[in-house]
Design an enzyme around this catalytic site. Sequence first.
Site, short mmCIF file in Angstrom:
data_model
loop_
_atom_site.label_atom_id
_atom_site.label_comp_id
_atom_site.label_asym_id
_atom_site.label_seq_id
_atom_site.Cartn_x
_atom_site.Cartn_y
_atom_site.Cartn_z
N ARG A 184 -34.68 -24.43 0.30
CA ARG A 184 -35.25 -25.25 1.37
C ARG A 184 -36.34 -26.18 0.83
NH1 ARG A 184 -33.53 -22.64 6.22
NH2 ARG A 184 -34.75 -23.30 8.00
N ARG B 200 -32.95 -17.72 20.47
CA ARG B 200 -33.98 -17.60 19.43
C ARG B 200 -35.33 -18.13 19.90
NH1 ARG B 200 -31.17 -19.72 13.95
NH2 ARG B 200 -33.23 -20.66 13.75
N ARG C 44 -27.42 -22.84 21.95
CA ARG C 44 -27.13 -21.75 21.01
C ARG C 44 -27.50 -20.39 21.58
NH1 ARG C 44 -29.08 -22.22 15.09
NH2 ARG C 44 -31.05 -22.77 16.08
N ARG D 160 -39.72 -28.05 13.38
CA ARG D 160 -38.73 -27.69 12.34
C ARG D 160 -38.06 -28.95 11.77
NH1 ARG D 160 -35.18 -23.84 15.72
NH2 ARG D 160 -33.79 -23.84 13.93
N LYS E 245 -24.94 -25.14 9.87
CA LYS E 245 -24.85 -24.48 8.56
C LYS E 245 -24.34 -23.04 8.72
CE LYS E 245 -29.25 -25.12 7.70
NZ LYS E 245 -29.62 -25.81 8.95
P1 AP5 Z 1 -25.80 -23.20 13.75
O1 AP5 Z 1 -24.59 -22.94 12.93
O2 AP5 Z 1 -26.59 -22.06 14.25
O3 AP5 Z 1 -26.74 -24.27 13.00
P2 AP5 Z 1 -27.70 -24.08 11.74
O4 AP5 Z 1 -27.61 -25.33 10.94
O5 AP5 Z 1 -27.40 -22.80 11.05
O6 AP5 Z 1 -29.07 -24.05 12.50
P3 AP5 Z 1 -30.40 -23.18 12.32
O7 AP5 Z 1 -31.28 -23.59 13.46
O8 AP5 Z 1 -30.09 -21.72 12.16
O9 AP5 Z 1 -30.93 -23.73 11.00
P4 AP5 Z 1 -32.33 -23.60 10.51
O10 AP5 Z 1 -32.12 -24.07 9.11
O11 AP5 Z 1 -33.38 -24.31 11.26
O12 AP5 Z 1 -32.72 -22.06 10.77
P5 AP5 Z 1 -32.67 -20.77 9.83
O13 AP5 Z 1 -32.13 -19.66 10.64
O14 AP5 Z 1 -32.09 -21.07 8.51
O15 AP5 Z 1 -25.33 -24.13 14.98
C1 AP5 Z 1 -26.22 -24.48 16.00
C2 AP5 Z 1 -25.49 -24.44 17.35
O16 AP5 Z 1 -24.54 -25.48 17.41
C3 AP5 Z 1 -24.72 -23.13 17.60
O17 AP5 Z 1 -24.81 -22.82 18.95
C4 AP5 Z 1 -23.27 -23.49 17.23
O18 AP5 Z 1 -22.32 -22.74 17.98
C5 AP5 Z 1 -23.22 -24.97 17.59
N1 AP5 Z 1 -22.37 -25.76 16.71
C6 AP5 Z 1 -22.31 -25.71 15.36
N2 AP5 Z 1 -21.46 -26.64 14.88
C7 AP5 Z 1 -20.99 -27.30 15.97
C8 AP5 Z 1 -20.08 -28.40 16.13
N3 AP5 Z 1 -19.50 -28.99 15.08
N4 AP5 Z 1 -19.84 -28.84 17.40
C9 AP5 Z 1 -20.44 -28.25 18.47
N5 AP5 Z 1 -21.31 -27.20 18.38
C10 AP5 Z 1 -21.57 -26.75 17.14
O19 AP5 Z 1 -34.25 -20.54 9.59
C11 AP5 Z 1 -35.11 -20.13 10.63
C12 AP5 Z 1 -36.53 -20.03 10.09
O20 AP5 Z 1 -36.59 -19.05 9.03
C13 AP5 Z 1 -37.07 -21.31 9.44
O21 AP5 Z 1 -37.63 -22.20 10.40
C14 AP5 Z 1 -38.13 -20.74 8.49
O22 AP5 Z 1 -39.29 -20.36 9.19
C15 AP5 Z 1 -37.47 -19.47 7.98
N6 AP5 Z 1 -36.68 -19.70 6.75
C16 AP5 Z 1 -35.33 -19.52 6.61
N7 AP5 Z 1 -34.95 -19.81 5.36
C17 AP5 Z 1 -36.08 -20.18 4.70
C18 AP5 Z 1 -36.32 -20.63 3.36
N8 AP5 Z 1 -35.34 -20.74 2.47
N9 AP5 Z 1 -37.59 -20.94 3.03
C19 AP5 Z 1 -38.60 -20.83 3.92
N10 AP5 Z 1 -38.44 -20.42 5.20
C20 AP5 Z 1 -37.18 -20.10 5.59
#
Ligand code: AP5
Length: 232
Positions: A96, A166, A134, A177, A21
Amino acid sequence: MPGVKTAGRIVVLLGAPGVGKGTQGIRLGRELGWAHVSTGDLLRAARRDGSVLGLEARKYMDAGKLVPDGVMVDLVREHLAGLGSGRGVVFDGFPRTVQQAEALDRALAPEREVSAAALLDAPEAVLFKRISGRRSSPGGRVYNVYFDPPRRDGVCDETGEPLIHRTDDQPDTVHTRLAVYREATAPLIGYYEAKGLLVRVDAEGDIDQVYAGLRAAVADRKPAADRAATGS
Ligand code: AP5
């Protein structure tokens, strides 16, 4: 045309942890001149600043749990107010929960509305591999040691800052998660499907392939009110 909304589009990216994402949202925002709003990045910035919000969020994030809806809705509402209404927005990681989605709809109305919710979809084995490789810059630029490495090992190409692994990317936390995603976030698929806004994007291919699918699926979608007004 009377009644047609011309304000910026709002696209929501849905999908499991590690599906891409952030990677795709940054690129889409950059290419279209839209704001990329990652609630994960906002919370990580608050943690680095040592704010009350950051300290509160830390215990949920490190456990792989969701930060409470009320906290997230206030954070996003405040952030949206600072963006201005003429610009498109790519939401990454928000909403979310169904409660967050309903709050977003209320916060956008009446001038704006979500024009598409793109579900990035890939098997869990792919997610684990992506998460294990990552590395992120403090500013939110994402790399992958297997698939998208920085030019210099461990250093951000854009800012020269050291890259971090991270704390919530440990395998046990990733399992939590994923379970939280299935229970609390997956119901959003039905929420947006019922509104005719859901588009599915195959996220198993490489970064360019996924981006091409996403771009084609969302960029030209108009808000529902525009579609109704133009019959398109
Ligand atoms: P990346 O782009 O980082 O993936 P992502 O989907 O953004 O993954 P996240 O782990 O950041 O999502 P998340 O939703 O769990 O965490 P968030 O930060 O929102 O890609 C991942 C890896 O793969 C990278 O290394 C990239 O280079 C690689 N990659 C990508 N595409 C690829 C491809 N096609 N081929 C090969 N490699 C590829 O949230 C973290 C925490 O914050 C949550 O757990 C929660 O505690 C809190 N939080 C955040 N938002 C909320 C909310 N709205 N409500 C409540 N809590 C929240």
